[in-house]
Design an enzyme around this catalytic site. Structure first.
Site, mmCIF file in Angstrom:
data_model
loop_
_atom_site.group_PDB
_atom_site.id
_atom_site.type_symbol
_atom_site.label_atom_id
_atom_site.label_comp_id
_atom_site.label_asym_id
_atom_site.label_seq_id
_atom_site.Cartn_x
_atom_site.Cartn_y
_atom_site.Cartn_z
ATOM 1 C CE LYS A 181 27.615 63.146 36.739
ATOM 2 N NZ LYS A 181 26.527 62.278 37.153
ATOM 3 C CB SER B 21 28.150 65.815 27.253
ATOM 4 O OG SER B 21 28.520 66.650 28.321
HETATM 5 C C1 LIG Z 1 30.526 65.801 30.846
HETATM 6 C C2 LIG Z 1 29.315 65.040 31.238
HETATM 7 N N1 LIG Z 1 28.237 65.108 30.449
HETATM 8 C C3 LIG Z 1 27.116 64.410 30.731
HETATM 9 C C4 LIG Z 1 27.049 63.582 31.837
HETATM 10 C C5 LIG Z 1 25.793 62.816 32.100
HETATM 11 O O1 LIG Z 1 25.070 63.359 33.180
HETATM 12 P P1 LIG Z 1 24.131 62.458 34.064
HETATM 13 O O2 LIG Z 1 24.998 61.451 34.766
HETATM 14 O O3 LIG Z 1 23.460 63.376 35.000
HETATM 15 O O4 LIG Z 1 23.172 61.779 33.131
HETATM 16 C C6 LIG Z 1 28.149 63.488 32.700
HETATM 17 C C7 LIG Z 1 28.117 62.612 33.855
HETATM 18 O O5 LIG Z 1 29.128 62.305 34.445
HETATM 19 C C8 LIG Z 1 29.307 64.229 32.392
HETATM 20 O O6 LIG Z 1 30.395 64.155 33.167
#
Ligand SMILES: Cc1ncc(COP(=O)(O)O)c(C=O)c1O
Length: 320
Positions: free
Chosen positions: A45, A279
């Site tokens: 991010k 994630s």
């Molecule tokens: C740790 C983490 N994984 C996945 C995501 C999802 O990414 P995106 O917002 O680009 O879909 C985020 C978004 O904040 C995140 O902080």
């Protein structure tokens, strides 16, 4: 002094790509992991924060020293704290109390004001649902108006997906020489999925892109929401109308349980030396499913979205 950067902001991006050969041993295919947790704020991010702020400054939507406010699960806020700190904008992060405490403390350490919003009655700490996010959104709007601030708006600002098209996706293409058959990504705002998909398919439309969602909250796949309170922080908010997905193809859907995401994150740490969060684990678990199914024999790319250090207070890692 040619390798010296003018600030930490310029250290964002250009993250390495690693082959997960230890985890895929015995399987037919390859998984490539882009280590975006190595960004200065410990997540992908940072890219989004930089692009949104620089774009807003460029078009005059953000004036010198004007305050910035944003809703965050912690990672965008950390990126914004870094970028705003370097560029001289006071920054207020508005976050659900359901996200891990490390994130709030890190943003505060980087000079941000952190406003924590209680979860809905009945919500579980560590499991932030769409309803919890609506409460955070209302608070962010109130503070933006009260402060005369610029709202970074990571769910709608084009800087989000553009950062991933021109950064994450283009880097993946260049670093692999285009040797990618598929990409799988766990969605929050959908900015990473949209940007990387546009970059990869722009080079080779045959690359297959898969949306990863929590089992029980797979709204994009058209399934009913049975379990909005999953533990995969950063996404899976059960939002079916993500702005960035409107003109982006999805070739397939993969569902991952919280336990599968955790197991995969632990394997990344112990077998590959890659210390990612929930994630990152979800993305690996999805890639493993695909490699044992319709993408057998192929090369898949995934993003390691943030650092495992952000989850030391959770049950992702063992107590010792
Ligand atoms: C740790 C983490 N994984 C996945 C995501 C999802 O990414 P995106 O917002 O680009 O879909 C985020 C978004 O904040 C995140 O902080």
């Amino acid at each position: 002094m040619t390798d010296v950067l003018p600030s930490a902001v310029e250290a964002i991006g250009a993250t390495p790509v690693v082959r997960l050969d230890r985890i895929t041993r015995g399987l037919d295919g390859t998984i490539l992991a882009k280590l975006d947790y190595l960004n200065p704020g410990g997540s992908k991010k940072d890219r989004v924060a930089r692009r949104i702020i620089e774009e807003a400054e460029r078009v005059g939507a953000l004036k010198p020293s004007q305050p910035v406010v944003e809703l965050t699960s912690g990672n965008t806020g950390t990126g914004l704290a870094i970028v705003c700190g370097v560029k001289g904008h006071p920054f207020t992060a508005v976050m659900s109390r359901g996200n891990s405490r490390e994130r709030a403390r890190m943003m505060a350490a980087l000079g941000a004001e952190v406003v924590l919003v209680d979860q809905m009655p009945g919500s579980i700490p560590g499991r932030v649902a769409g309803g919890d996010l609506e409460l955070v959104e209302a608070k962010a709007r109130e503070l933006t108006a009260a402060r005369g601030a610029f709202r970074a708006d990571q769910f709608h600002h084009d800087g989000n997906w553009l950062a991933h098209r021109d950064g994450t996706g283009e880097e993946l293409w260049q670093q692999t020489g285009g040797a990618i058959d598929g990409f799988a990504d766990f969605l929050g705002s959908g900015g990473t999925y949209a940007g990387v998909t546009k970059a990869l398919k722009g080079h080779d439309p045959a690359i297959r892109c898969f949306a990863v969602e929590p089992a029980g909250a797979a709204v994009l796949a058209g399934q009913p929401v049975r379990n909005p309170g999953h533990p995969i922080q950063g996404g899976g908010y059960s939002m079916s109308d993500l702005a960035y997905l409107r003109d982006v193809p999805i070739d397939g859907f993969v569902q991952v349980t919280g336990e599968e995401a955790k197991r995969a994150a632990r394997r990344l740490a112990t077998e590959e030396g890659i210390f990612g969060g929930f994630s990152s684990g979800a993305n690996l678990a999805a890639a493993l499913q695909l490699l044992q199914g319709e993408m057998r024999g192929r090369t898949l790319a995934v993003v390691m979205a943030d650092s495992g250090l952000k989850y030391l207070s959770t049950d992702l890692w063992p107590e010792c």
